[in-house]
Design a protein around this motif. Structure first.
Motif, PDB file in Angstrom:
ATOM      1  N   PRO A   1       7.014   3.751  -1.069  1.00  0.00           N
ATOM      2  CA  PRO A   1       7.458   3.456   0.309  1.00  0.00           C
ATOM      3  C   PRO A   1       7.000   4.495   1.314  1.00  0.00           C
ATOM      4  CG  PRO A   1       9.251   3.087  -1.235  1.00  0.00           C
ATOM      5  CD  PRO A   1       8.146   3.714  -2.024  1.00  0.00           C
TER       6      PRO A   1
ATOM      7  N   PHE B   1     -11.193  -1.481   9.058  1.00  0.00           N
ATOM      8  CA  PHE B   1     -10.336  -1.953   7.978  1.00  0.00           C
ATOM      9  C   PHE B   1     -10.773  -1.334   6.648  1.00  0.00           C
ATOM     10  CE2 PHE B   1      -9.084  -4.787  11.191  1.00  0.00           C
ATOM     11  CZ  PHE B   1      -7.940  -5.439  10.801  1.00  0.00           C
TER      12      PHE B   1
ATOM     13  N   PRO C   1      -4.747  -2.803   9.920  1.00  0.00           N
ATOM     14  CA  PRO C   1      -4.111  -2.610   8.604  1.00  0.00           C
ATOM     15  C   PRO C   1      -2.679  -2.072   8.684  1.00  0.00           C
ATOM     16  CG  PRO C   1      -6.295  -1.627   8.642  1.00  0.00           C
ATOM     17  CD  PRO C   1      -5.987  -2.027  10.041  1.00  0.00           C
ATOM     18  N   ALA C   2      -2.321  -1.424   9.805  1.00  0.00           N
ATOM     19  CA  ALA C   2      -1.002  -0.801   9.913  1.00  0.00           C
ATOM     20  C   ALA C   2       0.118  -1.802   9.653  1.00  0.00           C
ATOM     21  CB  ALA C   2      -0.845  -0.166  11.292  1.00  0.00           C
TER      22      ALA C   2
ATOM     23  N   ARG D   1       1.193 -12.029   7.693  1.00  0.00           N
ATOM     24  CA  ARG D   1       0.175 -11.589   8.657  1.00  0.00           C
ATOM     25  C   ARG D   1      -0.114 -12.690   9.676  1.00  0.00           C
ATOM     26  NH1 ARG D   1      -5.675  -9.151   6.792  1.00  0.00           N
ATOM     27  NH2 ARG D   1      -6.404  -8.525   8.826  1.00  0.00           N
TER      28      ARG D   1
ATOM     29  N   LYS E   1      11.807  -0.789  -5.180  1.00  0.00           N
ATOM     30  CA  LYS E   1      12.273   0.449  -5.810  1.00  0.00           C
ATOM     31  C   LYS E   1      13.793   0.521  -5.867  1.00  0.00           C
ATOM     32  CE  LYS E   1      11.633   5.400  -5.744  1.00  0.00           C
ATOM     33  NZ  LYS E   1      11.236   6.582  -5.014  1.00  0.00           N
ATOM     34  N   ASN E   2      14.443  -0.113  -4.911  1.00  0.00           N
ATOM     35  CA  ASN E   2      15.905  -0.005  -4.830  1.00  0.00           C
ATOM     36  C   ASN E   2      16.603  -1.306  -5.224  1.00  0.00           C
ATOM     37  OD1 ASN E   2      16.224   2.774  -3.557  1.00  0.00           O
ATOM     38  ND2 ASN E   2      14.731   1.798  -2.234  1.00  0.00           N
TER      39      ASN E   2
ATOM     40  N   PHE F   1      -0.166  -3.336  -5.579  1.00  0.00           N
ATOM     41  CA  PHE F   1      -0.496  -3.037  -4.189  1.00  0.00           C
ATOM     42  C   PHE F   1      -1.937  -2.546  -4.057  1.00  0.00           C
ATOM     43  CE2 PHE F   1      -0.670   0.239  -0.815  1.00  0.00           C
ATOM     44  CZ  PHE F   1      -0.817  -0.654   0.226  1.00  0.00           C
ATOM     45  N   LEU F   2      -2.377  -1.706  -5.007  1.00  0.00           N
ATOM     46  CA  LEU F   2      -3.758  -1.220  -4.950  1.00  0.00           C
ATOM     47  C   LEU F   2      -4.741  -2.392  -5.035  1.00  0.00           C
ATOM     48  CD1 LEU F   2      -3.675   2.001  -7.157  1.00  0.00           C
ATOM     49  CD2 LEU F   2      -3.876   1.855  -4.694  1.00  0.00           C
TER      50      LEU F   2
ATOM     51  N   CYS G   1       3.081   4.406   1.829  1.00  0.00           N
ATOM     52  CA  CYS G   1       2.630   3.280   2.651  1.00  0.00           C
ATOM     53  C   CYS G   1       3.018   3.481   4.121  1.00  0.00           C
ATOM     54  CB  CYS G   1       3.214   1.964   2.141  1.00  0.00           C
ATOM     55  SG  CYS G   1       2.599   1.515   0.530  1.00  0.00           S
TER      56      CYS G   1
ATOM     57  N   GLY H   1       0.430   3.654   7.137  1.00  0.00           N
ATOM     58  CA  GLY H   1       0.588   2.763   8.287  1.00  0.00           C
ATOM     59  C   GLY H   1       0.565   3.521   9.605  1.00  0.00           C
TER      60      GLY H   1
ATOM     61  N   LEU I   1      -5.264  -3.936  -1.637  1.00  0.00           N
ATOM     62  CA  LEU I   1      -5.954  -3.164  -0.595  1.00  0.00           C
ATOM     63  C   LEU I   1      -7.302  -3.767  -0.151  1.00  0.00           C
ATOM     64  CD1 LEU I   1      -5.298   0.598  -1.416  1.00  0.00           C
ATOM     65  CD2 LEU I   1      -4.611  -0.650   0.613  1.00  0.00           C
TER      66      LEU I   1
ATOM     67  N   ALA J   1       0.404  -4.923  15.793  1.00  0.00           N
ATOM     68  CA  ALA J   1       0.220  -4.129  14.572  1.00  0.00           C
ATOM     69  C   ALA J   1      -0.418  -4.948  13.450  1.00  0.00           C
ATOM     70  CB  ALA J   1       1.557  -3.577  14.104  1.00  0.00           C
TER      71      ALA J   1
ATOM     72  N   LEU K   1       0.452  -2.483   6.027  1.00  0.00           N
ATOM     73  CA  LEU K   1       0.932  -1.291   5.311  1.00  0.00           C
ATOM     74  C   LEU K   1       2.436  -1.114   5.515  1.00  0.00           C
ATOM     75  CD1 LEU K   1      -2.031   1.129   6.037  1.00  0.00           C
ATOM     76  CD2 LEU K   1      -1.281   0.405   3.788  1.00  0.00           C
ATOM     77  N   LEU K   2       2.917  -1.414   6.717  1.00  0.00           N
ATOM     78  CA  LEU K   2       4.350  -1.288   6.976  1.00  0.00           C
ATOM     79  C   LEU K   2       5.133  -2.364   6.211  1.00  0.00           C
ATOM     80  CD1 LEU K   2       4.336  -0.441  10.798  1.00  0.00           C
ATOM     81  CD2 LEU K   2       4.492   1.113   8.859  1.00  0.00           C
TER      82      LEU K   2
ATOM     83  N   VAL L   1       4.156  -3.692   3.394  1.00  0.00           N
ATOM     84  CA  VAL L   1       4.117  -3.283   1.984  1.00  0.00           C
ATOM     85  C   VAL L   1       5.100  -2.131   1.732  1.00  0.00           C
ATOM     86  CG1 VAL L   1       2.658  -2.271   0.191  1.00  0.00           C
ATOM     87  CG2 VAL L   1       1.785  -4.105   1.578  1.00  0.00           C
ATOM     88  N   ALA L   2       5.240  -1.242   2.720  1.00  0.00           N
ATOM     89  CA  ALA L   2       6.217  -0.149   2.573  1.00  0.00           C
ATOM     90  C   ALA L   2       7.623  -0.724   2.421  1.00  0.00           C
ATOM     91  CB  ALA L   2       6.148   0.779   3.788  1.00  0.00           C
TER      92      ALA L   2
ATOM     93  N   SER M   1      -2.865   4.844  10.266  1.00  0.00           N
ATOM     94  CA  SER M   1      -3.716   3.717  10.643  1.00  0.00           C
ATOM     95  C   SER M   1      -3.555   3.379  12.127  1.00  0.00           C
ATOM     96  CB  SER M   1      -3.361   2.527   9.759  1.00  0.00           C
ATOM     97  OG  SER M   1      -3.966   1.376  10.222  1.00  0.00           O
TER      98      SER M   1
ATOM     99  N   ALA N   1       7.860  -2.243  -1.011  1.00  0.00           N
ATOM    100  CA  ALA N   1       7.974  -1.196  -2.037  1.00  0.00           C
ATOM    101  C   ALA N   1       9.378  -0.589  -2.040  1.00  0.00           C
ATOM    102  CB  ALA N   1       6.929  -0.104  -1.782  1.00  0.00           C
ATOM    103  N   PHE N   2       9.950  -0.443  -0.842  1.00  0.00           N
ATOM    104  CA  PHE N   2      11.314   0.094  -0.738  1.00  0.00           C
ATOM    105  C   PHE N   2      12.311  -0.853  -1.420  1.00  0.00           C
ATOM    106  CE2 PHE N   2      15.364   0.152   1.561  1.00  0.00           C
ATOM    107  CZ  PHE N   2      15.736   1.466   1.359  1.00  0.00           C
TER     108      PHE N   2
ATOM    109  N   LEU O   1      -7.119   4.171  -0.818  1.00  0.00           N
ATOM    110  CA  LEU O   1      -7.427   4.017  -2.246  1.00  0.00           C
ATOM    111  C   LEU O   1      -7.932   5.329  -2.844  1.00  0.00           C
ATOM    112  CD1 LEU O   1      -7.591   1.669  -4.304  1.00  0.00           C
ATOM    113  CD2 LEU O   1      -9.976   1.474  -3.736  1.00  0.00           C
TER     114      LEU O   1
END
Lengths: 165, 168
Positions: free
Chosen positions: B147, B3, A142-143, A127, A157-158, A2-3, B150, B154, A6, A138, A146-147, A149-150, B157, A153-154, B11
């Motif tokens: 999670p 951005f 970037p929001a 996107r 992770k699960n 993810f980094l 981010c 978000g 960015l 949105a 980011l959402l 990616v959240a 942002s 990531a969720f 970062l």
């Protein structure tokens, strides 16, 4: 992973251009790993990291001159490069070139690169659809990413098999 | 530019200088302000150096042609001199590139460097505050780590986007 994605937020690219940039990053990452794996013993002690960053800067300049790709991509390469690679305490000379570790090392880097390219293309597609087809505001900032990616990531992770451990 | 502020603010928050413990947010805030000041001074110094070099007709073409190489090496050396993290070096490089590609006048460039540094500091301060508040909330284990980070980024942002549109 993810980094490394960015810096792509700073690129105003659509699906195709983002894909090309991601492919370039992956090819460059593989080339960098290959180059430094075989030349690392030639560098004086504690100078590998400086050489790596100089290498990145020189290539950023060359790519900027040839394709006008802004140099944010060097951050992606940096975050995709294995941590041990730049660690001064790692004694790379202990790993023999014909050791069994070598194919595994390169295989892991190939998987990392392919996974990153897929990840970037997936996010660029999301996107594009979110911004152009669905008109979700949105995704114009970037929001939105980011959402997404959240959520990714969720899910990562699960994963069901991780819970069984 | 917005951005860049969000991407590199996040970062720096994750991979920047070693943060103060979350239990002491005031100390963390002080570190964020110091990092932002360092970012502004480093960026401004390199921009001024580039502008100075471009004043000489003999080397102007070379400076403009190899601008990425020039500020890349300068930002790397200055980051190492200040014992900064790699993320700091990457942020300085990205900021200088973005600023120098948009502006040619040094005073405008320095003003933009100030906006970028302040924006990154504001993003980080909001992030620190929300993470501090999360310490006292019962976040499910499945949401801890990336999670929640981010999600926070978000939401910040979105808020900053509103402020940005109102200000510029």
């Amino acid at each position: 992973m993810f980094l490394a994605y960015l810096p792509f937020m700073a690129y105003p690219y659509g699906f195709f251009k983002a894909g090309v940039a991601a492919l370039w990053i992956v090819i460059f990452l593989w080339g960098t790993v290959f180059f430094f794996w075989f030349t690392r013993r030639l560098f004086p002690e504690h100078s590998l990291k400086h050489a790596f960053f100089l290498w990145l800067i020189v290539w950023a300049q060359a790519v900027w001159m040839l394709t006008k790709l802004p140099p944010y991509w060097i951050a992606s390469v940096f975050f995709l490069t294995p941590v041990s690679f730049l660690d001064d305490t790692t004694k790379a000379s202990q790993v023999r070139v014909f050791s069994k570790k070598v194919p595994r090392y390169f295989f892991e880097r190939i998987l990392t690169g392919a996974g990153f390219a897929g990840f970037v293309m997936l996010l660029a597609f999301v996107r594009e659809v979110g911004e152009n087809n669905l008109g979700i505001q949105a995704f114009q900032q970037p929001a939105g990413m980011l959402l997404v990616v959240a959520a990714a990531a969720f899910l990562w992770k699960n994963q069901p098999y991780r819970r069984k451990r | 530019m917005y951005f860049l502020i969000v991407a590199f603010g996040f970062l720096l928050m994750v991979r920047g200088a070693r943060p103060a413990p979350l239990q002491r947010p005031v100390e963390g805030l002080g570190r964020i302000v110091r990092e932002a000041a360092d970012l502004f001074l480093t960026t401004s110094l390199i921009l001024a150096f580039l502008a100075f070099a471009a004043e000489f007709e003999e080397i102007r073409t070379v400076v403009r042609e190899y601008v990425v190489l020039g500020f890349g090496i300068a930002s790397y050396l200055l980051s190492r001199y200040q014992k900064k993290t790699d993320a700091f070096f990457l942020t300085v490089t990205a900021s200088i590139f973005m600023i120098s590609s948009k502006q040619r006048d040094l005073s405008q460039e320095i003003l933009m460097a100030g906006v970028v540094s302040s924006g990154i500091a504001l993003f980080q301060a909001c992030f620190l505050g929300l993470r501090y508040r999360l310490l006292f909330s019962s976040v499910p284990i499945s949401m801890k780590g990336w999670p929640s980070l981010c999600l926070l980024a978000g939401f910040i942002s979105m808020v900053l986007w509103g402020l940005w549109n109102a200000a510029f």
